[in-house]
Design a protein around this motif. Sequence first.
Motif, PDB file in Angstrom:
ATOM      1  N   PHE A 116       0.852  -1.239  -0.017  1.00 17.86           N
ATOM      2  CA  PHE A 116      -0.279  -0.023   0.308  1.00 17.86           C
ATOM      3  C   PHE A 116       0.867   1.553  -0.088  1.00 17.86           C
ATOM      4  O   PHE A 116       0.416   2.251  -0.646  1.00 17.86           O
ATOM      5  N   TYR A 117       2.143   1.187   1.237  1.00 15.95           N
ATOM      6  CA  TYR A 117       2.573   2.449   1.218  1.00 15.95           C
ATOM      7  C   TYR A 117       3.437   3.320  -0.334  1.00 15.95           C
ATOM      8  O   TYR A 117       3.790   3.588  -0.810  1.00 15.95           O
ATOM      9  N   ASP A 118       3.944   1.468  -1.153  1.00 13.25           N
ATOM     10  CA  ASP A 118       4.333   1.401  -1.973  1.00 13.25           C
ATOM     11  C   ASP A 118       3.688   1.973  -3.439  1.00 13.25           C
ATOM     12  O   ASP A 118       4.111   3.084  -3.946  1.00 13.25           O
TER      13      ASP A 118
ATOM     14  N   ASP B 235      24.536  19.033  13.744  1.00 13.14           N
ATOM     15  CA  ASP B 235      24.215  17.581  14.256  1.00 13.14           C
ATOM     16  C   ASP B 235      23.651  17.133  12.901  1.00 13.14           C
ATOM     17  O   ASP B 235      23.775  17.126  11.764  1.00 13.14           O
ATOM     18  N   LEU B 236      24.052  15.120  13.228  1.00 14.64           N
ATOM     19  CA  LEU B 236      23.354  14.553  12.339  1.00 14.64           C
ATOM     20  C   LEU B 236      22.051  13.617  12.160  1.00 14.64           C
ATOM     21  O   LEU B 236      21.972  13.671  13.596  1.00 14.64           O
ATOM     22  N   LEU B 237      21.189  13.844  11.804  1.00 12.20           N
ATOM     23  CA  LEU B 237      19.824  13.268  12.078  1.00 12.20           C
ATOM     24  C   LEU B 237      18.931  12.604  10.929  1.00 12.20           C
ATOM     25  O   LEU B 237      19.421  12.815  10.011  1.00 12.20           O
ATOM     26  N   LEU B 238      18.710  11.805  11.433  1.00  6.65           N
ATOM     27  CA  LEU B 238      17.773  10.694  10.570  1.00  6.65           C
ATOM     28  C   LEU B 238      16.179  10.403  10.625  1.00  6.65           C
ATOM     29  O   LEU B 238      16.144  10.504  12.393  1.00  6.65           O
ATOM     30  N   ASP B 239      15.731  10.648  10.413  1.00  7.25           N
ATOM     31  CA  ASP B 239      14.760  10.459   9.307  1.00  7.25           C
ATOM     32  C   ASP B 239      13.983   9.389   9.196  1.00  7.25           C
ATOM     33  O   ASP B 239      14.251   8.914   7.946  1.00  7.25           O
ATOM     34  N   ILE B 240      13.362   8.207  10.514  1.00  7.19           N
ATOM     35  CA  ILE B 240      12.814   7.108  10.213  1.00  7.19           C
ATOM     36  C   ILE B 240      11.043   6.714   9.669  1.00  7.19           C
ATOM     37  O   ILE B 240      10.760   7.705   9.748  1.00  7.19           O
ATOM     38  N   GLY B 241      11.015   6.390   8.137  1.00  9.76           N
ATOM     39  CA  GLY B 241       9.599   6.145   7.443  1.00  9.76           C
ATOM     40  C   GLY B 241       9.622   7.787   7.040  1.00  9.76           C
ATOM     41  O   GLY B 241       8.313   8.537   7.571  1.00  9.76           O
ATOM     42  N   THR B 242      10.626   8.000   6.609  1.00 16.65           N
ATOM     43  CA  THR B 242      10.918   9.401   6.133  1.00 16.65           C
ATOM     44  C   THR B 242       9.304   9.809   4.808  1.00 16.65           C
ATOM     45  O   THR B 242       8.955  10.834   4.612  1.00 16.65           O
ATOM     46  N   GLY B 243       8.281   9.056   4.704  1.00 21.88           N
ATOM     47  CA  GLY B 243       7.734   8.811   3.176  1.00 21.88           C
ATOM     48  C   GLY B 243       8.248   9.669   1.909  1.00 21.88           C
ATOM     49  O   GLY B 243       9.805   9.274   1.195  1.00 21.88           O
TER      50      GLY B 243
ATOM     51  N   GLY C 296      17.123  10.598   5.203  1.00 24.95           N
ATOM     52  CA  GLY C 296      15.420  10.155   5.284  1.00 24.95           C
ATOM     53  C   GLY C 296      15.690   8.798   5.028  1.00 24.95           C
ATOM     54  O   GLY C 296      16.218   8.154   3.935  1.00 24.95           O
ATOM     55  N   ILE C 297      15.275   7.582   5.115  1.00 25.62           N
ATOM     56  CA  ILE C 297      14.759   6.425   4.947  1.00 25.62           C
ATOM     57  C   ILE C 297      13.408   6.006   5.061  1.00 25.62           C
ATOM     58  O   ILE C 297      12.547   6.541   6.154  1.00 25.62           O
ATOM     59  N   ASP C 298      13.271   4.997   4.273  1.00 29.31           N
ATOM     60  CA  ASP C 298      12.080   4.234   4.346  1.00 29.31           C
ATOM     61  C   ASP C 298      12.413   2.662   3.488  1.00 29.31           C
ATOM     62  O   ASP C 298      13.017   2.684   3.022  1.00 29.31           O
ATOM     63  N   HIS C 299      10.557   2.357   3.690  1.00 26.35           N
ATOM     64  CA  HIS C 299      10.829   1.101   3.160  1.00 26.35           C
ATOM     65  C   HIS C 299      10.745  -0.005   2.471  1.00 26.35           C
ATOM     66  O   HIS C 299      10.645  -0.460   1.434  1.00 26.35           O
ATOM     67  N   THR C 300       9.599   1.239   1.376  1.00 22.69           N
ATOM     68  CA  THR C 300       9.164   0.885   0.018  1.00 22.69           C
ATOM     69  C   THR C 300      10.138   1.854  -0.710  1.00 22.69           C
ATOM     70  O   THR C 300      10.117   3.126  -0.648  1.00 22.69           O
ATOM     71  N   ASN C 301       9.763   1.637  -2.379  1.00 22.10           N
ATOM     72  CA  ASN C 301      10.399   1.866  -3.651  1.00 22.10           C
ATOM     73  C   ASN C 301      10.406   3.249  -3.311  1.00 22.10           C
ATOM     74  O   ASN C 301      10.925   4.113  -3.814  1.00 22.10           O
ATOM     75  N   GLY C 302       8.629   3.003  -3.621  1.00 22.59           N
ATOM     76  CA  GLY C 302       7.496   4.310  -4.588  1.00 22.59           C
ATOM     77  C   GLY C 302       7.697   5.386  -3.712  1.00 22.59           C
ATOM     78  O   GLY C 302       8.304   6.031  -4.367  1.00 22.59           O
ATOM     79  N   MET C 303       8.036   5.655  -1.799  1.00 24.62           N
ATOM     80  CA  MET C 303       8.347   7.149  -1.366  1.00 24.62           C
ATOM     81  C   MET C 303      10.172   7.256  -1.204  1.00 24.62           C
ATOM     82  O   MET C 303      10.072   8.536  -1.672  1.00 24.62           O
TER      83      MET C 303
END
Length: 249
Positions: A9-11, A47-55, A72-79
């Motif tokens: 769905f998120y992809d 600072d170094l900032l990580l954003d999980i589920g960045t969309g 920013g990291i996300d687990h779907t190619n589409g995002m």
Amino acid sequence: MDKVEYKNFYDKVGKLNGWDFSKLQVVSEGEQWDFYSEVTQRCKKSDLLLDIGTGGGEKLLAFTDSAILLVGIDHTNGMIQTANANLQKAMKQNVRFLLMDAEKIEFPSSFFNVVSCRHSSFYAKEVAKVLKKDGVFLTQQVSDNDKFNIKQAFGRGQQFRPEQGTLKEKYLSELAEAGFTDIQSFEYDATEYYKTYEDLVFLLKYTPIVPNFGEFDNDFRILQKFIEENQTEQGIQTNSKRFMIIAKR
């Protein structure tokens, strides 16, 4: 939806829209914080900032001056495809978007000063691994019974259950087990007013609030009845229920 269905769905949403809801005509009463303002208040320029589920990276790209590097990291190619397209348009040099699963964050230990996660799953041990000592983690999540009257109308919905605080307590426990300290939690239940029928259709189409919205024959009939019963002078009324956790490493 199960885990695979959510990812698919998120992809799909990522390719179509990213995580951009700026077009929605909605007014909220009772919000107690702005999540990314809370994040930026805890960032230093170095600072170094990580954003999980960045969309689609929309939020991260709005405060690039807050840190020397934002990832920013996300687990779907589409995002991630949408995020990199947005990055190209924004022409920011200190932002990176990477395809990566929150269950396995592939960065060196103690790499980031601040980690954020908005409306996405996280794994406390993975966050602890990549966060520096004295670093801070902030997350905002959708609470149980958010959009409660919508889910009642459809008889189904994301986290639609009688038990309250289940997800929050789960995350608080996991953060404590992972070694976080000074763990604070906050919650609000705000009132939202959507201006038009189209605004609600957009919301339901691009979020998992009502799983598989539009795929059932009577979904739009139910939505029309819901609007008739919840129409006010300010707009179509529902609720926005959120919790935030802030924890130190």
